[in-house]
Design an enzyme around this catalytic site. Structure first.
Site, PDB file in Angstrom:
ATOM      1  N   GLY A 116      36.581  32.298  74.290  1.00 29.22           N
ATOM      2  CA  GLY A 116      37.339  33.160  73.269  1.00 29.22           C
ATOM      3  C   GLY A 116      36.382  33.998  72.514  1.00 29.22           C
ATOM      4  N   GLU A 117      37.112  34.192  71.341  1.00 27.81           N
ATOM      5  CA  GLU A 117      36.124  35.200  70.338  1.00 27.81           C
ATOM      6  C   GLU A 117      35.818  36.817  70.985  1.00 27.81           C
ATOM      7  OE1 GLU A 117      32.405  33.088  69.565  1.00 27.81           O
ATOM      8  OE2 GLU A 117      33.601  31.187  69.567  1.00 27.81           O
ATOM      9  N   GLY A 118      36.576  36.880  71.947  1.00 23.12           N
ATOM     10  CA  GLY A 118      36.298  38.502  72.586  1.00 23.12           C
ATOM     11  C   GLY A 118      35.325  38.522  73.616  1.00 23.12           C
TER      12      GLY A 118
ATOM     13  N   ASP B  13      39.517  37.282  68.666  1.00 23.45           N
ATOM     14  CA  ASP B  13      39.822  36.794  67.489  1.00 23.45           C
ATOM     15  C   ASP B  13      38.889  35.675  67.185  1.00 23.45           C
ATOM     16  OD1 ASP B  13      41.336  33.756  68.151  1.00 23.45           O
ATOM     17  OD2 ASP B  13      41.220  35.132  69.877  1.00 23.45           O
TER      18      ASP B  13
END
Length: 362
Positions: free
Chosen positions: A319-321, A176
Site C-alpha cells: 500500500g501507501e502508493g 493513502d
C-alpha cells in the site's frame, strides 16, 4: 454541496486529439502494436494533455492522504489503532518502500493529513494543518463523519488538486496512509457494487490472520446495513461509512478530472474513492489510470466496475502508493516514446519519377 454537480464540470477527452494521436502513432517508425500497452498509454496521455504529439512527464508528484479509522479498534487491521501517524513519520524520514522509491525516481512526496488520530505536535505543520477531524468514527455503529466534516473533507481534496494543477504537476501518483482504511474502502465498494461483505473482504496491506479476517468481514457486513439507506447521496455515503481521507481523495480525484490532471491510482482505498467519484460523474475515470492490482478483492471489483485495466500485477500489497509509483516509469516511458520517436519518411507518389523519365524531350 452536491457531488453530482461534477458531472457538468468534467468533460470527455477531445475526440479530435484522439484521432490526431492515433494518426501520429500510425506514422511512427515502429509499427503500430509493436510497443504493446505503451502505445495505448501514449495515446491516453496525449488525450489527457490535449496535445498531439504528447508531452513528456516532467513534474510528477506523489500525493498521500492520511487518516485513522475507528474500526481499527476492532482488531481488523494488521496495525494497531490510531497509529497511521507512524506511517507518516516513517515516510517523512525516508524509511518506507514508497519513500525509497520516490527518492530513487526523484519524485516529490506530499502528505495531507485529513483525519489522523494523533497530537499535531508529532508531525510537521505542513502535514497536520489540513486536518478535518481527529480520526473517523467506527462505521459499524456510528457515522464516520458529520455532514459538515464530509463536505470539509471533499473541499480539502478539491483544494489540494487545484494547488497541484496550478503548481505545474503533470501527473499524480495517488496513495493513502491509513489504519483501518481498507475496511471502510471495502464497505464503500460493496455498497456501490451491491455485493456481500465476504466478496470484498481482504487482508489489508499489513496482513491479518483468519480470525481477524472474520472480524473484518463482520464489521463490513454491519457497516453495509448502515450504508444502504444513503446510497443515493454520495456525500452522505462518505459521511456514513467512509472517512476524512476517503472523502478528501474523492474530492481530489473529481477536481483532478475537472483540471485534466492525470492520476495513477494505487490500491483499494484509492479505488473506493474513485468509485464514489464515478457514481457522481461518470466521465471522471477517463482521467485516471489503475497503477497496479493489489490483490484486494474489493479493488478488483471496483476497477472492473470502472473499466480500468491495471498496468501492473506484481504482488505488491504494502500500500501507501508504492505499487502505483512502480508504474510511474512505465507511464513516463510511454510518454517519452510517443513524444520522441521519429515519424517515417513519406513515401514518394506512386509512378511519379518514372513518368518524368518517359516524357519526350525537344
Amino acid at each position: 454541496m452536491n457531488l453530482d454537480d461534477f458531472s457538468d464540470l468534467i468533460e470527455r477527452p477531445d475526440g479530435g486529439v484522439r484521432r490526431d494521436a492515433e494518426e501520429r502513432r500510425e506514422r511512427l517508425i515502429v509499427p503500430p502494436g509493436a510497443l504493446g500497452r505503451l502505445d495505448e498509454l501514449g495515446e491516453w496521455l496525449s488525450i489527457a494533455q490535449q496535445s498531439a504529439p504528447v508531452r513528456t512527464i516532467e513534474q510528477p508528484r506523489v500525493v498521500l492522504f492520511a487518516g485513522d479509522h475507528g474500526v481499527a479498534a476492532l482488531d481488523v487491521s494488521g496495525r494497531a489503532a490510531s497509529t497511521a501517524h507512524e506511517l507518516v513519520r516513517a515516510t517523512l524520514d525516508g524509511s518506507t518502500p514508497l519513500a525509497v522509491l520516490a527518492r530513487r525516481f526523484s519524485v516529490p512526496v506530499r502528505i495531507v493529513d485529513a483525519g489522523l488520530d494523533c497530537d499535531p505536535e508529532l508531525l510537521p505543520e505542513a502535514v497536520v494543518r489540513t486536518r478535518v477531524r481527529r480520526g473517523s468514527g467506527r462505521i459499524d455503529v456510528e457515522d464516520a463523519l458529520t455532514a459538515e466534516e464530509a463536505e470539509a473533507s471533499v473541499r480539502l481534496g478539491i483544494a489540494v488538486a487545484d494547488e497541484e494543477a496550478d503548481s505545474g504537476t503533470d501527473l499524480v501518483v495517488l496513495g493513502d496512509l491509513s489504519v483501518g482504511g481498507t475496511t471502510a474502502a471495502a464497505t464503500l465498494i460493496a455498497a456501490l457494487c451491491g455485493t456481500d461483505a465476504s466478496v470484498v473482504t481482504g487482508r489489508g496491506g499489513a496482513g491479518i490472520n483468519d480470525l481477524a479476517w472474520m472480524r473484518k468481514c463482520a464489521t463490513i457486513r454491519d457497516a453495509l446495513r448502515r450504508a444502504r439507506p444513503v446510497l443515493g447521496d454520495q456525500l452522505a455515503l462518505l459521511a456514513t461509512v467512509g472517512g476524512a481521507d476517503l472523502a478528501a481523495m474523492t474530492g481530489f480525484l473529481l477536481q483532478c478530472a475537472v483540471r485534466r490532471l492525470p492520476v495513477v491510482l494505487d490500491g483499494v482505498v484509492g479505488a473506493a474513492a474513485a468509485l464514489v467519484g464515478q457514481r457522481a460523474a461518470f466521465r471522471a475515470p477517463d482521467w485516471w489510470l489503475a497503477g497496479q492490482l493489489s490483490g484486494e478483492p474489493a479493488q478488483a471489483k471496483a476497477l472492473d466496475r470502472m473499466a480500468l485495466n491495471p498496468l501492473l500485477d506484481h504482488g505488491v500489497i504494502v500500500g501507501e502508493g508504492c505499487g502505483a509509483l512502480l508504474a510511474l516509469p512505465f507511464v513516463q516511458a510511454a510518454a517519452a516514446l510517443a513524444a520522441e520517436l521519429p515519424e517515417r519518411e513519406p513515401e514518394p507518389a506512386e509512378g511519379g519519377a518514372d513518368e518524368e523519365k518517359d516524357e519526350p524531350t525537344d
